[in-house]
Design a protein around this motif. Structure first.
Motif, mmCIF file in Angstrom:
data_model
loop_
_atom_site.group_PDB
_atom_site.id
_atom_site.type_symbol
_atom_site.label_atom_id
_atom_site.label_comp_id
_atom_site.label_asym_id
_atom_site.label_seq_id
_atom_site.Cartn_x
_atom_site.Cartn_y
_atom_site.Cartn_z
ATOM 1 N N ARG A 63 0.786 -1.286 -0.069
ATOM 2 C CA ARG A 63 -0.061 -0.139 -0.079
ATOM 3 C C ARG A 63 0.795 1.226 0.110
ATOM 4 N N LEU A 144 0.319 6.598 -1.955
ATOM 5 C CA LEU A 144 0.123 5.361 -1.631
ATOM 6 C C LEU A 144 -0.632 4.679 -2.753
ATOM 7 N N THR A 146 -3.092 1.853 -4.836
ATOM 8 C CA THR A 146 -4.595 1.686 -4.926
ATOM 9 C C THR A 146 -4.770 0.681 -5.929
ATOM 10 N N GLU A 152 -11.406 4.975 -3.670
ATOM 11 C CA GLU A 152 -10.495 6.065 -2.846
ATOM 12 C C GLU A 152 -11.209 7.611 -2.865
ATOM 13 N N LEU A 216 -3.354 -5.278 -3.254
ATOM 14 C CA LEU A 216 -2.401 -4.948 -2.362
ATOM 15 C C LEU A 216 -2.329 -5.241 -0.773
ATOM 16 N N GLN A 218 -0.981 -4.457 3.110
ATOM 17 C CA GLN A 218 -0.517 -3.279 3.818
ATOM 18 C C GLN A 218 0.801 -3.478 4.054
#
Length: 228
Positions: A63, A144, A146, A152, A216, A218
């Motif tokens: 991420r 970041l 995504t 988002e 993705l 974390q």
């Protein structure tokens, strides 16, 4: 108005890494308990370096990706970094996005250096070799990744979308959001004319690298953003 004021990262040695950002990038640093805060004076975000990290390779399926440091004179900045023993490649103009160079800090976190002006457009005297990174540096982006930008944007509805940049040959597009009332000079958010304007903003933008459909994970290092 709210502002994006910090990026929380778990690192191996907060004090040592803060010292690197102070010595090499000219940031101001201070201890906050077991954590250290490193950043520039102004409206941009700080790095909040927390203990407990493990140095592992940072991969494209995570991420969290990088920070971007925007500055007036990238050539001067890179010359200074090399004199300090920091490995940084020659700057290059990446498509119609920006004049940039990439490197990593001692714990492997990615840093993008991004000049305010495109290659060949920098005004004379933009940098001062006597100042860290040539002066005028600030954290311009926290990036970041995504796989679903459509989710988002509404999840960050209190931020304003300032720019959309297509990088189709690399399989992604970029979206930049910020806490601001400013409006880009061209109402077309994909307009190239907005990009040098964007790199000069004094506040930090939240950049999403959108890889459509990507699954993705974390990042164990990324502990979230500080909004104040």
């Amino acid at each position: 108005m709210k502002r994006l004021s910090g990026l929380r990262l778990r690192v191996q040695n907060p004090e040592r890494l803060a010292g690197f950002y102070a010595d090499v990038f000219g940031m101001e640093v201070q201890a906050e308990g077991e954590a250290w805060r490193a950043g520039y004076a102004g409206q941009d975000a700080d790095l909040i370096l927390l203990p407990g990290g493990v140095q592992v390779p940072h991969k494209r399926d995570e991420r969290y990706w990088k920070i971007g440091i925007c500055l007036p004179d990238l050539d001067t900045a890179c010359e200074q970094l090399r004199r300090k023993g920091v490995e940084v490649p020659a700057p290059h103009q990446f498509r119609d996005i920006g004049y940039m160079a990439h490197l990593h800090d001692p714990e492997g976190y990615a840093i993008e250096l991004l000049q305010h002006d495109f290659a060949g457009s920098r005004p004379d005297g933009a940098g001062d070799a006597a100042l860290p990174l040539g002066g005028g540096a600030h954290i311009g982006q926290i990036t970041l990744r995504t796989g679903d930008i459509a989710a988002e944007i509404p999840a960050h509805s209190d931020m304003k979308l300032l720019s959309v940049q297509d990088v189709t040959e690399f399989g992604f597009d970029l979206h930049f959001l910020a806490f601001t009332d400013e409006t880009p000079p061209d109402p077309d958010l994909r307009a190239v004319a907005n990009r040098e304007w964007l790199w000069r903003r004094p506040y930090t933008t939240l950049e999403f690298q959108h890889i459509a459909g990507a699954q993705l994970r974390q990042s164990p290092a990324f502990l979230g953003l500080e909004i104040s």
